[in-house]
Write a protein that holds these residues in place. Sequence first.
Motif, PDB file in Angstrom:
ATOM      1  N   THR A 118       0.868  -1.183   0.000  1.00 51.24           N
ATOM      2  CA  THR A 118       0.000   0.000   0.000  1.00 51.24           C
ATOM      3  C   THR A 118       0.901   1.229   0.000  1.00 51.24           C
ATOM      4  OG1 THR A 118      -1.805   1.119   1.172  1.00 51.24           O
ATOM      5  CG2 THR A 118      -0.189   0.016   2.538  1.00 51.24           C
ATOM      6  N   TYR A 177       0.249  -2.506   9.280  1.00 45.09           N
ATOM      7  CA  TYR A 177       1.340  -1.790   8.617  1.00 45.09           C
ATOM      8  C   TYR A 177       2.695  -2.450   8.869  1.00 45.09           C
ATOM      9  CZ  TYR A 177      -1.392   1.765   6.369  1.00 45.09           C
ATOM     10  OH  TYR A 177      -2.266   2.396   5.509  1.00 45.09           O
ATOM     11  N   VAL A 232       3.409  -4.517   5.953  1.00 39.50           N
ATOM     12  CA  VAL A 232       3.609  -3.847   4.669  1.00 39.50           C
ATOM     13  C   VAL A 232       5.039  -4.083   4.184  1.00 39.50           C
ATOM     14  CG1 VAL A 232       3.729  -1.616   3.503  1.00 39.50           C
ATOM     15  CG2 VAL A 232       1.834  -2.114   5.039  1.00 39.50           C
ATOM     16  N   LEU A 245       6.341   0.423   1.100  1.00 40.17           N
ATOM     17  CA  LEU A 245       5.477   1.586   1.300  1.00 40.17           C
ATOM     18  C   LEU A 245       5.833   2.607   0.218  1.00 40.17           C
ATOM     19  CD1 LEU A 245       3.434   2.333   3.622  1.00 40.17           C
ATOM     20  CD2 LEU A 245       5.309   3.472   4.756  1.00 40.17           C
TER      21      LEU A 245
END
Lengths: 345, 282
Positions: free
Chosen positions: A157, A196, A199, A202
């Motif tokens: 993301t 997150y 993740v 990024l």
Amino acid sequence: MTIRRPANGREFLAGAAAAIGVIIIVVAITMSGRSVALLNVSYDPTRELFEEYNQAFAAYWREATGQAVSIRQSHGGSGAQARAVVDGLEADIVTLALEVDVNLLAEAGLMDANWRDLLPNRSAPYTSTIVFVVRAGNPKNIRDWDDLVRDDVAVVTPNPKTSGGARWNFLAAWAYAESRSGGDEAVTLDFVRRLYANVAVLDTGARGSTQTFAQRGTGDVLIAWENEAHLTVGEFGAGAFEIVMPSQSILAEPPVAVVTRYADARSTATVAEAYVEYLYSAVGQRIAAAHFFRPSDPDLVDPEALAAFPAIQMTTIDHFGGWAEAQPRFFGDGAIFDQIYLPAP
Amino acid sequence: MAHAFSLSRLRKPSVIPGFGLTFGFAVTYLSLIVLIPIAALVLQSASVGWDEFWRIATDARTVAALRTSFGLSLIAALVNMFFGLILAWVLTRYRFPGRRIVDAMVDLPFALPTAVAGISLGSLYAVNGWVGGLFDFRITYTSIGITIALVFVGLPFVVRTVQPVLEDLDKELEEAAATLGAGRWRTVIRVILPPLVPSVLTGFALAYARAVGEYGSVVFVSQGLPYVNEIAPQLIVIKLEESANYGPAAVIATVMLALAFVLLLFINLLQAWGRRRFGSVG
């Protein structure tokens, strides 16, 4: 000690750039006599949408008034685009990802503070939502937000700090965690932190994330805007990726507005207003739907085109007190998003 | 030319005319292109107030980003120094088919938009890329990937600074060294390398400075995770998004500028020392 060659190269480039600049100015001057030119400053994922819409609007405007209109487009990160307009890029129209970005223009005195009330549906002619893209066959069996915090799942993301669009991604996850935890902020924060932590990359923008996920084989799930998700699946063929609808998401409302100060100065206000209003017409809504943005007035669009937009439970930005409150609370300096990345003390 | 005459008291007499004109031009040009923008930047950073300046500059995240930027740039500049020297050597000392083409290729990193470079390097070194697939560890989205991008953008500097010096280097020196009984390595280390030191340092400094400021290519190969491998220019972009004013971003930029200035000054002193120590050629 001199480096001769690079200097020559740069001089050549500078010369070429100047020549191109002169050509553009000459072309612009010759064009301006015959027709009216609009500049629509937009964000990244609307490129294809406005390519088609601009042609449709030009045809409509010529029909209605006999005047030829040419529309130039500028695309980039929503926040950077807004700053460019504040710093003097003379946009007649802005079509950005976030209300806060347009508010930046209003604060700079480029338009009225009540711009949001000037057009229907709070100046959002099309909306979108946040969905998941997974690899074909959904090998990790990703169904909902809960699967994104699993240890064996890598998420892709963009950074909500640099990508306006990605702030909706973050808030969608937050809204889900909040309703699951019954509004307990500590539990919600922990869920989002775990998400997150999964993740893998990024990226700075939405298109960067799509590339990372689709072309570089990184991650198991891409959190994306619905329209980007459809674009990705369409581009790589349905055999490569699938879209997964989470049980709950957020209603993303990318706003449009006329930059009245510039439009008045350039005497383009009438056509600029017509341009944003036509987005709400049957033609505008149909084009938006064709590019997988949810039309604000579904009645104007064929039911078949609406099949791509399953109804899911959606939070709105009002749930967070509007962008004026959500922006500093989540994405300000040292705010919640920065906290989730603080190294453990 | 009254202007030139009034300046005449300030300078040593020279037989070359045009001092007033060129000096005036140089000052105006430098002011418009470099001094005024940098002054505006420093001014902008001062707008946040001293306490806030210090808080942002010493924030753990800022420090981590600066360490990443300056650290990886140092590695990239060192790599460029070593291979740039070899490249320059090959290009000046040997004649082989396609030499002109290789020579032209060295400049390509200057011409290519860095975003394009970043995207192609990122794809090439990704786990499913042509090169990245050959390794069993990740390259794209790690510090290694960032370093490769920084090596790419800084490649031409050392080659282009060393090349002309190497071309002017007298072959007879090497022959003399050989007749005096020096071995091959001894000739390289004691005769050929010393006069190259100043130009190598210049190239190194330029490559280093270029890498520290690089943004466009790095964002496509970086993981972008705060505290992990976020580079300082990326943090500047993030600061820009956080607030409508440019202050906090300007603070980090000013710190970068100051650090870079100190480093360049240090390299300049090294260079001056090198010139005194090894003599200047070229």
